[in-house]
Scaffold this active site. Sequence first.
Site, PDB file in Angstrom:
ATOM      1  N   LYS A 197       0.847  -1.194   0.000  1.00  9.75           N
ATOM      2  CA  LYS A 197       0.000   0.000   0.000  1.00  9.75           C
ATOM      3  C   LYS A 197       0.879   1.238   0.000  1.00  9.75           C
ATOM      4  CE  LYS A 197      -2.087   2.722   3.072  1.00  9.75           C
ATOM      5  NZ  LYS A 197      -2.137   3.914   2.234  1.00  9.75           N
ATOM      6  N   GLU A 244       9.760   1.564  10.612  1.00  9.61           N
ATOM      7  CA  GLU A 244      10.714   2.657  10.334  1.00  9.61           C
ATOM      8  C   GLU A 244       9.934   3.952  10.499  1.00  9.61           C
ATOM      9  OE1 GLU A 244      13.756   1.893   9.945  1.00  9.61           O
ATOM     10  OE2 GLU A 244      13.453  -0.244   9.659  1.00  9.61           O
ATOM     11  N   CYS A 299      13.086  11.562   6.219  1.00  6.31           N
ATOM     12  CA  CYS A 299      13.152  11.188   7.640  1.00  6.31           C
ATOM     13  C   CYS A 299      14.549  11.403   8.196  1.00  6.31           C
ATOM     14  CB  CYS A 299      12.726   9.729   7.814  1.00  6.31           C
ATOM     15  SG  CYS A 299      13.716   8.623   6.771  1.00  6.31           S
ATOM     16  N   GLU A 356       8.587  16.303  15.552  1.00  2.32           N
ATOM     17  CA  GLU A 356       8.995  16.206  14.146  1.00  2.32           C
ATOM     18  C   GLU A 356       8.142  17.159  13.304  1.00  2.32           C
ATOM     19  OE1 GLU A 356       8.004  12.668  11.877  1.00  2.32           O
ATOM     20  OE2 GLU A 356      10.005  12.660  10.989  1.00  2.32           O
TER      21      GLU A 356
HETATM   22  P1  NAD Z   1       1.845   8.169   7.970  1.00  2.00           P
HETATM   23  O1  NAD Z   1       2.209   7.370   9.181  1.00  2.00           O
HETATM   24  O2  NAD Z   1       0.732   9.121   8.067  1.00  2.00           O
HETATM   25  O3  NAD Z   1       1.483   7.215   6.741  1.00  2.00           O
HETATM   26  C1  NAD Z   1       2.380   6.222   6.264  1.00  2.00           C
HETATM   27  C2  NAD Z   1       1.577   5.135   5.577  1.00  2.00           C
HETATM   28  O4  NAD Z   1       0.779   4.473   6.543  1.00  2.00           O
HETATM   29  C3  NAD Z   1       0.603   5.653   4.519  1.00  2.00           C
HETATM   30  O5  NAD Z   1       0.559   4.732   3.450  1.00  2.00           O
HETATM   31  C4  NAD Z   1      -0.726   5.683   5.263  1.00  2.00           C
HETATM   32  O6  NAD Z   1      -1.852   5.584   4.451  1.00  2.00           O
HETATM   33  C5  NAD Z   1      -0.580   4.443   6.140  1.00  2.00           C
HETATM   34  N1  NAD Z   1      -1.402   4.438   7.352  1.00  2.00           N
HETATM   35  C6  NAD Z   1      -1.936   5.496   8.020  1.00  2.00           C
HETATM   36  N2  NAD Z   1      -2.618   5.056   9.100  1.00  2.00           N
HETATM   37  C7  NAD Z   1      -2.502   3.692   9.116  1.00  2.00           C
HETATM   38  C8  NAD Z   1      -2.969   2.681   9.996  1.00  2.00           C
HETATM   39  N3  NAD Z   1      -3.689   2.949  11.079  1.00  2.00           N
HETATM   40  N4  NAD Z   1      -2.631   1.404   9.728  1.00  2.00           N
HETATM   41  C9  NAD Z   1      -1.883   1.102   8.647  1.00  2.00           C
HETATM   42  N5  NAD Z   1      -1.422   2.010   7.770  1.00  2.00           N
HETATM   43  C10 NAD Z   1      -1.719   3.302   8.010  1.00  2.00           C
HETATM   44  O7  NAD Z   1       3.202   8.866   7.510  1.00  2.00           O
HETATM   45  P2  NAD Z   1       3.381   9.893   6.311  1.00  2.00           P
HETATM   46  O8  NAD Z   1       2.834  11.206   6.726  1.00  2.00           O
HETATM   47  O9  NAD Z   1       2.949   9.255   5.048  1.00  2.00           O
HETATM   48  O10 NAD Z   1       4.976   9.971   6.231  1.00  2.00           O
HETATM   49  C11 NAD Z   1       5.755  10.838   7.002  1.00  2.00           C
HETATM   50  C12 NAD Z   1       6.371  10.116   8.171  1.00  2.00           C
HETATM   51  O11 NAD Z   1       7.141   9.007   7.709  1.00  2.00           O
HETATM   52  C13 NAD Z   1       7.334  10.980   8.943  1.00  2.00           C
HETATM   53  O12 NAD Z   1       7.126  10.775  10.311  1.00  2.00           O
HETATM   54  C14 NAD Z   1       8.705  10.445   8.530  1.00  2.00           C
HETATM   55  O13 NAD Z   1       9.732  10.658   9.462  1.00  2.00           O
HETATM   56  C15 NAD Z   1       8.402   9.004   8.366  1.00  2.00           C
HETATM   57  N6  NAD Z   1       9.412   8.346   7.543  1.00  2.00           N
HETATM   58  C16 NAD Z   1      10.270   7.482   8.138  1.00  2.00           C
HETATM   59  C17 NAD Z   1      11.268   6.869   7.394  1.00  2.00           C
HETATM   60  C18 NAD Z   1      12.237   5.899   8.017  1.00  2.00           C
HETATM   61  O14 NAD Z   1      12.893   5.179   7.272  1.00  2.00           O
HETATM   62  N7  NAD Z   1      12.351   5.851   9.325  1.00  2.00           N
HETATM   63  C19 NAD Z   1      11.348   7.128   6.021  1.00  2.00           C
HETATM   64  C20 NAD Z   1      10.439   8.023   5.450  1.00  2.00           C
HETATM   65  C21 NAD Z   1       9.467   8.629   6.216  1.00  2.00           C
END
Ligand code: NAD
Length: 484
Positions: free
Chosen positions: A175, A250, A284, A386
């Site tokens: 997804k 992650e 990130c 963040e």
């Molecule tokens: P998010 O957590 O809102 O969404 C990430 C994914 O999870 C999306 O596909 C979303 O639809 C899905 N999602 C949302 N709620 C869910 C649930 N309850 N169950 C399952 N899936 C769900 O994050 P975002 O806003 O898309 O991305 C930004 C965040 O990602 C920042 O916090 C950033 O630091 C982090 N990030 C971390 C890394 C890493 O490698 N550590 C890399 C890139 C981004």
Amino acid sequence: MSLIRIQNYINGEWLDPIDGQYLDDFEPATGQVYATIPNSNEKDLDLAVKAAQQAFPSWSNTPAEQKAKILNKLADLIEQNQDELAEAEARDNGKPITLAKNVDIYRAAANIRFFAQACTQFSSESHAMENTAINYTLRQPLGVVACISPWNLPLYLFTWKIAPALATGNCVIAKPSEVTPMTAYLLSKLCSQAGLPRGVLNILHGTGPSIGAPLTEHPDIKAVSFTGGSNTGTLIKQATAKQHKKLSLELGGKNPTVVFADCDFDRTVKEVARSAFANQGQICLCGSRILIEESIYDRFATALRNEVEQLIIGDPLEETTQFGALVSKPHMDKVLSYIELAKREGGTLLTGGEQLKIKGRCADGYFVQPTIISGLNNQCRANQEEIFGPVCTLQSFTNEKEALQLANDSEYGLACSIWSQDISRCHRLAQQIETGIVWINCWLLRDLRTPFGGMKASGSGREGGLEAMRFFTEPKNVCVQFKH
Ligand code: NAD
């Protein structure tokens, strides 16, 4: 212009969502809707799980060389279509097209090629018990697994998960983020051309509540590899706890950049600016808390401001653009609200701080100036939470001990960079810093064999190299006693 209609990819076919629910997909640089995407639910998921289960016996028994051949073909196709994919990524995400081409799309192909090779080289342990028995470890694929990715590096992080999952013989329900679905959709077309058998990879689109959560809770999904925010990570941990699923999380970061007076000054200024503002600060690993040794603080702050003010901000589709739009209106509003908060907390703007209006095609886009803030202590919210946008703060320290204390004073523990010519000091600090990744005199230099991930609220488990191959397999020890 008619809207592009994105579809789910299930069992090798492109399908509309069963309940006919769609979401708008915005182009962040213009603020206009340009595509629609399925908002899938449990019904679509059931179809995808059935397809993946049917595909599993054959795919898990496919020889490594054959899996590698298909994955390498997929990487070739990504490279052959890199211009189209880079444009799609820039349009969907707001990132500069040059960055999309040189980083996102280039690395998406590299990820797939890396794990194609890895599966032909993967081996496991054997432990001999002297004159008694031999143990060997089988590493078997898990079955049907979920890969959930965020919007900031859409195709890059999507492939970083699906490649090892497929290479180890699993079937995948993936997804992408509902905010940036386009390149995952385009990838589905390439999977088919590469000869990936039906049902081995299924791609479902939609929001977290609608399809992400059901995906993590589905009893036939054996493991979840997730990249996204720390709060979502907590929800996934809770949702999967009773089923004891294998989890790789992650999550977010609030990464320190530690600059000592003996750094290679000019190079450090350039690299620190890049580490704070690449992809509009939406990586990130971006260094958003810049800690500077007091004796060079003023000089460094001025040089950093000058460097950042030279960034070419504009239409992400222009080759010369270095800094594009933020990914969405809600995200832009969040970033702007943090800038206001930082000002209320006593911060001083050294540069930026405002939404940016760009003339022409991008007049309604989500642009925010690269912003540097000084004068905040480490305890304030702008230094603890963040922001994930083009905002960094500057703080000074007087000695190594204080630098370490400030660097570690965070609930997050993803990445850190240290800038100094004193290599003994760098090694000393690297040992004590509480992050999963430490860069010394560099940033974002990546070797795909190394463990990737964070500690504390930045996640659990590691991706990359053998770590990912091991995550997507179940180790089983077989103990065979000899007869004497
Ligand atoms: P998010 O957590 O809102 O969404 C990430 C994914 O999870 C999306 O596909 C979303 O639809 C899905 N999602 C949302 N709620 C869910 C649930 N309850 N169950 C399952 N899936 C769900 O994050 P975002 O806003 O898309 O991305 C930004 C965040 O990602 C920042 O916090 C950033 O630091 C982090 N990030 C971390 C890394 C890493 O490698 N550590 C890399 C890139 C981004």
